[in-house]
Design a protein around this motif. Structure first.
Motif, mmCIF file in Angstrom:
data_model
loop_
_atom_site.group_PDB
_atom_site.id
_atom_site.type_symbol
_atom_site.label_atom_id
_atom_site.label_comp_id
_atom_site.label_asym_id
_atom_site.label_seq_id
_atom_site.Cartn_x
_atom_site.Cartn_y
_atom_site.Cartn_z
ATOM 1 N N UNK A 114 8.133 9.909 13.145
ATOM 2 C CA UNK A 114 6.728 10.047 13.505
ATOM 3 C C UNK A 114 5.858 9.062 12.726
ATOM 4 N N UNK A 115 6.211 8.845 11.473
ATOM 5 C CA UNK A 115 5.502 7.847 10.675
ATOM 6 C C UNK A 115 5.702 6.450 11.222
ATOM 7 N N UNK A 116 6.922 6.132 11.628
ATOM 8 C CA UNK A 116 7.179 4.817 12.220
ATOM 9 C C UNK A 116 6.433 4.665 13.539
ATOM 10 N N UNK A 117 6.341 5.758 14.282
ATOM 11 C CA UNK A 117 5.589 5.703 15.532
ATOM 12 C C UNK A 117 4.126 5.364 15.247
ATOM 13 N N UNK A 118 3.569 5.975 14.203
ATOM 14 C CA UNK A 118 2.186 5.653 13.833
ATOM 15 C C UNK A 118 2.052 4.194 13.413
ATOM 16 N N UNK A 119 2.999 3.713 12.607
ATOM 17 C CA UNK A 119 2.960 2.310 12.187
ATOM 18 C C UNK A 119 2.945 1.378 13.399
ATOM 19 N N UNK A 120 3.770 1.704 14.384
ATOM 20 C CA UNK A 120 3.865 0.861 15.565
ATOM 21 C C UNK A 120 2.638 0.996 16.467
ATOM 22 N N UNK A 121 2.222 2.211 16.742
ATOM 23 C CA UNK A 121 1.095 2.425 17.650
ATOM 24 C C UNK A 121 -0.225 1.909 17.077
ATOM 25 N N UNK A 122 -0.373 2.020 15.772
ATOM 26 C CA UNK A 122 -1.607 1.551 15.139
ATOM 27 C C UNK A 122 -1.545 0.064 14.794
ATOM 28 N N UNK A 123 -0.424 -0.582 15.135
ATOM 29 C CA UNK A 123 -0.215 -2.003 14.856
ATOM 30 C C UNK A 123 -0.450 -2.324 13.385
ATOM 31 N N UNK A 124 0.187 -1.512 12.542
ATOM 32 C CA UNK A 124 0.030 -1.626 11.096
ATOM 33 C C UNK A 124 0.807 -2.772 10.478
ATOM 34 N N UNK A 125 1.824 -3.237 11.161
ATOM 35 C CA UNK A 125 2.677 -4.245 10.539
ATOM 36 C C UNK A 125 3.354 -5.089 11.614
ATOM 37 N N UNK B 13 0.847 -1.199 0.000
ATOM 38 C CA UNK B 13 0.000 0.000 0.000
ATOM 39 C C UNK B 13 0.881 1.248 0.000
ATOM 40 N N UNK B 14 0.329 2.405 -0.310
ATOM 41 C CA UNK B 14 1.124 3.640 -0.227
ATOM 42 C C UNK B 14 1.702 3.819 1.183
ATOM 43 N N UNK B 15 2.885 4.387 1.293
ATOM 44 C CA UNK B 15 3.569 4.458 2.590
ATOM 45 C C UNK B 15 2.796 5.173 3.694
ATOM 46 N N UNK B 16 1.958 6.127 3.354
ATOM 47 C CA UNK B 16 1.250 6.878 4.390
ATOM 48 C C UNK B 16 -0.179 6.384 4.626
ATOM 49 N N UNK B 17 -0.499 5.219 4.128
ATOM 50 C CA UNK B 17 -1.835 4.646 4.340
ATOM 51 C C UNK B 17 -1.831 3.798 5.609
ATOM 52 N N UNK B 18 -1.655 4.457 6.743
ATOM 53 C CA UNK B 18 -1.551 3.758 8.026
ATOM 54 C C UNK B 18 -2.826 2.979 8.338
ATOM 55 N N UNK B 19 -3.979 3.572 8.054
ATOM 56 C CA UNK B 19 -5.246 2.909 8.331
ATOM 57 C C UNK B 19 -5.420 1.694 7.431
#
Length: 98
Positions: free
Chosen positions: A58-69, A27-33
């Motif tokens: 900050x993007x990596x923090x979102x990836x981690x906090x949102x359990x994206x991967x 997916x696109x890199x900023x599609x955290x949801x």
């Protein structure tokens, strides 16, 4: 990075029969949801990896906090250099302890 969520989900399920163990950067890199939803939708045991084109801690923090991967893949050239990479590593390490 060019798939959408429905296609990536379908691909993961169809590829499972061939022993695919992970999907990466679909997916696109900023599609955290989208990544969070993809991780919830892939077959049990299949990993979702991303972050190669993430540009900030900050993007990596979102990836981690949102359990994206399941696995983050920071690229030292994209993420701001070795100092930023160390900070991203610390975020991931802290998250692993939660």
């Amino acid at each position: 990075m060019s798939l959408d969520l429905p296609y990536a989900t379908k691909l993961a399920h169809r590829a499972q029969e061939f022993g695919l163990k992970w999907v990466e950067e679909c997916l696109p890199p900023d599609d955290y949801w989208g990544y969070a939803q993809l991780r919830a939708n892939v077959p049990h045991g299949m990993l979702v990896t991303t972050g190669e084109h993430e540009a900030t801690r900050r993007g990596f923090r979102m990836l981690l906090e949102m359990e994206c991967c399941d696995i983050i893949q920071p690229d030292v050239g994209w993420c701001g250099g070795i100092t930023e990479l160390i900070k991203i590593s610390a975020l991931a390490d802290a998250r692993a302890c939660w």
